[in-house]
Design a protein around this motif. Structure first.
Motif, PDB file in Angstrom:
ATOM      1  N   ARG A 165      -5.381   7.996  -1.344  1.00  0.00           N
ATOM      2  CA  ARG A 165      -5.472   7.073  -2.259  1.00  0.00           C
ATOM      3  C   ARG A 165      -3.897   6.553  -2.409  1.00  0.00           C
ATOM      4  O   ARG A 165      -2.785   7.451  -1.703  1.00  0.00           O
ATOM      5  CB  ARG A 165      -5.503   7.625  -3.793  1.00  0.00           C
ATOM      6  CG  ARG A 165      -4.534   8.866  -4.050  1.00  0.00           C
ATOM      7  CD  ARG A 165      -4.867   9.412  -5.730  1.00  0.00           C
ATOM      8  NE  ARG A 165      -4.034  10.213  -5.839  1.00  0.00           N
ATOM      9  CZ  ARG A 165      -3.793  11.633  -5.520  1.00  0.00           C
ATOM     10  NH1 ARG A 165      -4.688  12.104  -4.850  1.00  0.00           N
ATOM     11  NH2 ARG A 165      -2.748  12.213  -5.811  1.00  0.00           N
ATOM     12  N   GLN A 166      -3.607   5.703  -3.218  1.00  0.00           N
ATOM     13  CA  GLN A 166      -1.965   5.078  -3.301  1.00  0.00           C
ATOM     14  C   GLN A 166      -1.895   5.886  -4.693  1.00  0.00           C
ATOM     15  O   GLN A 166      -2.341   5.642  -5.583  1.00  0.00           O
ATOM     16  CB  GLN A 166      -2.097   3.536  -3.510  1.00  0.00           C
ATOM     17  CG  GLN A 166      -0.598   3.169  -3.564  1.00  0.00           C
ATOM     18  CD  GLN A 166      -0.560   1.477  -3.601  1.00  0.00           C
ATOM     19  OE1 GLN A 166      -1.840   1.007  -3.756  1.00  0.00           O
ATOM     20  NE2 GLN A 166       0.427   1.056  -3.317  1.00  0.00           N
ATOM     21  N   THR A 167      -0.501   6.350  -4.748  1.00  0.00           N
ATOM     22  CA  THR A 167      -0.050   6.929  -5.908  1.00  0.00           C
ATOM     23  C   THR A 167       1.375   6.279  -6.249  1.00  0.00           C
ATOM     24  O   THR A 167       2.318   6.156  -5.477  1.00  0.00           O
ATOM     25  CB  THR A 167       0.087   8.522  -5.972  1.00  0.00           C
ATOM     26  OG1 THR A 167      -0.883   8.978  -5.287  1.00  0.00           O
ATOM     27  CG2 THR A 167       0.576   9.058  -7.120  1.00  0.00           C
ATOM     28  N   GLY A 211       0.781  -1.178  -0.005  1.00  0.00           N
ATOM     29  CA  GLY A 211       0.094   0.002  -0.036  1.00  0.00           C
ATOM     30  C   GLY A 211       0.768   1.257  -0.007  1.00  0.00           C
ATOM     31  O   GLY A 211       0.354   2.230   0.095  1.00  0.00           O
ATOM     32  N   ARG A 212       1.996   1.101  -0.135  1.00  0.00           N
ATOM     33  CA  ARG A 212       2.738   2.290  -0.137  1.00  0.00           C
ATOM     34  C   ARG A 212       2.973   3.016  -1.464  1.00  0.00           C
ATOM     35  O   ARG A 212       2.882   2.319  -2.690  1.00  0.00           O
ATOM     36  CB  ARG A 212       4.374   2.205   0.145  1.00  0.00           C
ATOM     37  CG  ARG A 212       4.538   1.456   1.529  1.00  0.00           C
ATOM     38  CD  ARG A 212       4.508   2.396   2.588  1.00  0.00           C
ATOM     39  NE  ARG A 212       5.486   3.396   2.451  1.00  0.00           N
ATOM     40  CZ  ARG A 212       6.955   3.416   2.547  1.00  0.00           C
ATOM     41  NH1 ARG A 212       7.329   2.265   3.300  1.00  0.00           N
ATOM     42  NH2 ARG A 212       7.749   4.403   2.357  1.00  0.00           N
ATOM     43  N   ASP A 213       3.314   4.264  -1.373  1.00  0.00           N
ATOM     44  CA  ASP A 213       3.595   5.175  -2.579  1.00  0.00           C
ATOM     45  C   ASP A 213       4.693   4.704  -3.130  1.00  0.00           C
ATOM     46  O   ASP A 213       5.822   4.604  -2.398  1.00  0.00           O
ATOM     47  CB  ASP A 213       3.302   6.879  -2.593  1.00  0.00           C
ATOM     48  CG  ASP A 213       1.942   7.084  -2.178  1.00  0.00           C
ATOM     49  OD1 ASP A 213       1.026   6.372  -2.063  1.00  0.00           O
ATOM     50  OD2 ASP A 213       1.809   8.483  -2.236  1.00  0.00           O
ATOM     51  N   VAL A 243      -6.246   4.001  -6.194  1.00  0.00           N
ATOM     52  CA  VAL A 243      -5.107   3.941  -6.894  1.00  0.00           C
ATOM     53  C   VAL A 243      -4.777   4.851  -7.947  1.00  0.00           C
ATOM     54  O   VAL A 243      -5.378   4.739  -9.083  1.00  0.00           O
ATOM     55  CB  VAL A 243      -4.440   2.508  -7.187  1.00  0.00           C
ATOM     56  CG1 VAL A 243      -2.899   2.673  -7.429  1.00  0.00           C
ATOM     57  CG2 VAL A 243      -4.392   1.775  -6.076  1.00  0.00           C
TER      58      VAL A 243
END
Length: 426
Positions: free
Chosen positions: A179-181, A38-40, A150
């Protein structure tokens, strides 16, 4: 390490195996775990390193565990700079999700919008889009971002080069902040780092290649030739070496059309692909090239970062690009995923400055080989790359791989003494 060690689902592993892969590339091995967590992620990787799967696989893994999208909603958005790249990414999404229940769509300009509106009406898990067409669809109420989880910015540096920064900013304002980017780029330039600071939160940085490096799997040569003899030399190389498939880059759209016509007259089936061609014409030309119905695909730099052609054996720079970084992206179309590739540049004396800029960028002196019968009247200067970066003498096998080059006694090649498409939306 193999893909099983990365924690991907059995459905994804089955699809990956069917695509013929078992060992992740470096960018995949480094990027997939933090994306799954779940990390950017901010990743720099050359074309041909497997970066599309580096975000596609973990993205699909995460989405498969969530609820199906409601009408007009999309759960993940992948932005790409060109139509060809959008289609390529979507092909990957479809291939890897074949054993999942996820839905996907690909939208870009140059084709009718109504079928795309209909496709989005039932909701999609993954939407792959070019910026201009996406904004058009949102303006018509065809897509809802309220449930987006995402955002992926693919080829972020190319989007900046093509003038999409304002469209990107408009799109990001429409998305949920929570959100995740993920951002994938060829390099970590100053502009890219600034963009990342604005959109990514505490990102994991992944870098698998030196900035602006060319792949080790691509052998490169310069063929000095007078400008007016370039077409004849290219025809000679295609015939003499029995090239069944060659991607040729020109600097302008007009040049691509003219060269394609000249090759056709010389009996070499060819087609041109650039921004002035309709999407149907571009798709048809690419399909004919992949199926072997044409030998030469003549392209402007619109194709440098969007064409995915398996086992493309060689690329020819008919014109050197006036932006040195584009050389890296052009030749990145061959030598992909560890396969061997070859890149040939037909260089006239008036392109000497472009050649020097390329050699300075990639920190290599590219070997010059004069082709017998095509020796130039006007000298193309030898390069002077930094001493630490100068190539070692080539072995016999590498020298022999340069097609059409004249040989001196002992097998040594004779040393010669010697604008991209307009910015557009979606």
């Amino acid at each position: 390490m193999n893909f099983k060690d990365l924690g991907l689902s059995e459905s994804l592993l089955r699809a990956v195996t069917e695509q013929g892969y078992d060992t992740p590339s470096p960018v995949q091995a480094q990027a997939i775990p933090p994306v799954l967590a779940g990390r950017d992620v901010m990743a720099a990787a050359q074309t041909g390193t497997g970066k599309t799967a580096a975000f596609t696989l973990p993205l699909l893994h995460r989405l498969a565990a969530g609820p199906a999208p409601a009408g007009r909603h999309c759960r993940a958005l992948v932005l790409t700079p060109t139509r060809e790249l959008a289609a390529q990414v979507h092909d990957n999404v479809e291939a890897y999700s074949r054993y999942l229940q996820t839905r996907s769509a690909c939208v870009f300009g140059g084709v009718k919008i109504n079928p795309q509106i209909a496709r989005l009406a039932r909701g999609v898990d993954v939407l792959v889009a070019t910026p201009g067409r996406l904004l058009d669809l949102h303006g018509q109420g065809a897509v809802d971002f309220s449930a987006l989880e995402v955002l992926v910015l693919d080829e972020a540096d190319r989007m900046l080069d093509m003038g999409f920064i304002h469209d990107i900013r408009r799109i990001v304002k429409l998305l949920p902040e929570a959100r995740q980017t993920l951002m994938f780029s060829a390099t970590f330039s100053g502009e890219i780092s600034t963009l990342a600071r604005g959109y990514l939160v505490d990102p994991v940085k992944v870098s698998v290649t030196p900035p602006n490096a060319t792949a080790d799997t691509v052998k490169q040569w310069v063929y000095p030739v007078d400008k007016q003899r370039k077409t004849a030399l290219l025809s000679h190389l295609v015939r003499d070496n029995d090239w069944h498939q060659v991607l040729v880059f020109t600097r302008t759209k007009h040049g691509a059309n003219r060269l394609s016509q000249q090759l056709e007259k010389a009996g070499i089936p060819s087609a041109a692909i650039h921004g002035n061609k309709s999407q149907n014409a571009r798709t048809r030309a690419l399909g004919d090239f992949k199926q072997g119905r044409i030998q030469a695909l003549v392209a402007t730099d619109i194709a440098a970062r969007g064409l995915d052609i398996e086992q493309l054996p060689q690329v020819v720079n008919f014109d050197l690009p006036n932006v040195a970084e584009d050389y890296v992206h052009r030749i990145g179309r061959t030598g992909r995923a560890g396969a061997a590739g070859r890149a040939y540049s037909l260089v006239s004396a008036d392109e000497a400055d472009y050649l020097r800029g390329i050699e300075k960028l990639i920190r290599q002196t590219l070997p010059r080989e004069a082709v017998e019968g095509f020796e130039p009247e006007h000298r193309v200067p030898e390069g002077r790359a930094p001493a630490a970066a100068r190539p070692q003498s080539r072995g016999r096998d590498e020298r022999a791989a340069a097609p059409g080059a004249r040989r001196r006694r002992g097998g040594r090649g004779r040393r010669s003494g010697g604008a991209s498409d307009n910015r557009r939306r979606g």
